[in-house]
Design a protein around this motif. Structure first.
Motif, mmCIF file in Angstrom:
data_model
loop_
_atom_site.group_PDB
_atom_site.id
_atom_site.type_symbol
_atom_site.label_atom_id
_atom_site.label_comp_id
_atom_site.label_asym_id
_atom_site.label_seq_id
_atom_site.Cartn_x
_atom_site.Cartn_y
_atom_site.Cartn_z
ATOM 1 N N VAL A 1 -9.907 6.117 12.359
ATOM 2 C CA VAL A 1 -9.429 4.755 12.124
ATOM 3 C C VAL A 1 -10.551 3.876 11.589
ATOM 4 N N ALA A 2 -11.731 3.960 12.172
ATOM 5 C CA ALA A 2 -12.850 3.121 11.728
ATOM 6 C C ALA A 2 -13.232 3.421 10.281
ATOM 7 N N ARG B 1 -10.602 1.753 8.157
ATOM 8 C CA ARG B 1 -10.776 0.303 8.244
ATOM 9 C C ARG B 1 -11.977 -0.134 7.402
ATOM 10 N N TYR C 1 -12.860 1.239 4.683
ATOM 11 C CA TYR C 1 -12.464 1.315 3.279
ATOM 12 C C TYR C 1 -11.456 0.229 2.912
ATOM 13 N N GLY D 1 -10.249 -2.317 4.964
ATOM 14 C CA GLY D 1 -10.376 -3.612 5.630
ATOM 15 C C GLY D 1 -9.050 -4.054 6.207
ATOM 16 N N ASP D 2 -8.694 -5.322 5.964
ATOM 17 C CA ASP D 2 -7.449 -5.873 6.494
ATOM 18 C C ASP D 2 -6.276 -5.771 5.515
ATOM 19 N N ASP D 3 -6.434 -5.003 4.438
ATOM 20 C CA ASP D 3 -5.357 -4.865 3.448
ATOM 21 C C ASP D 3 -4.170 -4.069 3.979
ATOM 22 N N GLN E 1 -2.352 -2.326 7.852
ATOM 23 C CA GLN E 1 -2.416 -2.234 9.308
ATOM 24 C C GLN E 1 -2.694 -0.778 9.673
ATOM 25 N N TYR E 2 -3.052 -0.537 10.926
ATOM 26 C CA TYR E 2 -3.445 0.800 11.350
ATOM 27 C C TYR E 2 -2.742 1.192 12.644
ATOM 28 N N GLN F 1 -3.024 4.723 15.386
ATOM 29 C CA GLN F 1 -3.786 5.955 15.590
ATOM 30 C C GLN F 1 -3.057 6.943 16.479
#
Length: 173
Positions: free
Chosen positions: A58-59, A62, A64, A66-68, A70-71, A73
């Motif tokens: 996930v990190a 994130r 790559y 960023g906030d573009d 949602q994630y 896991q």
């Protein structure tokens, strides 16, 4: 309509490259593999995206995107159905389009998405003709009756045709 990008798996066939990063972050041409999936969805008008991946990565994603996006896991390998379950709250009552992060299309999926938006119910997938049926033993193969897919057989020992399911997978909420 929401987009769900599935970027799971261990990438074991790509060792040693995947010992240091997720396979979906490896470059294909001028950008990471996962960027092709995100661009394909955005080019089809789908802007609201979630990326589902294993907890170890996930990190990296994130870092790559960023906030573009949602994630979500996955704590352990649980397959596509479990990954979609993790996106349930994000999707809510919207229709969704699922892309596997390692699928790259040679053309636009815009017509597929537009046709899905017009249909009242059901699902939609893209199919591809595969000349050499031995390749179908590693893919999902549709069983078609009266012009409709009634079943998708995963990795059939004896494929019954020359079509493979390539995604994207378009679903009702």
């Amino acid at each position: 309509m929401k987009g769900v990008i599935l970027a799971g798996g261990t990438g074991s066939r790509l060792h040693p490259l995947t010992r240091v990063t997720n396979k979906h972050l490896l470059p294909v041409d001028e950008k990471p593999m996962v960027q092709w999936a995100a661009d394909t969805l955005r080019d089809a008008g789908i802007r609201d995206l979630i990326l589902v991946t294993g907890s170890d990565h996930v990190a990296d994603f994130r870092g790559y995107f960023g906030d573009d996006v949602q994630y979500a896991q996955q704590e352990r390998a649980g397959g596509i159905a479990e990954a979609l379950g993790l996106a349930r709250e994000f999707v809510g009552d919207d229709r969704l389009v699922v892309m596997l992060a390692d699928n790259i299309y040679g053309g636009s999926i815009t017509d597929t998405i537009a046709n899905f938006e017009r249909q009242e119910r059901g699902a939609r997938v893209l199919l591809a003709h595969v000349r050499e049926t031995e390749h179908l033993r590693h893919l999902g193969v549709p069983r078609i009756e009266n012009g409709r897919i009634v079943e998708i057989v995963e990795k059939p020992v004896e494929p019954t045709g020359h079509l493979a399911v390539t995604g994207p997978y378009c679903y009702q909420p």
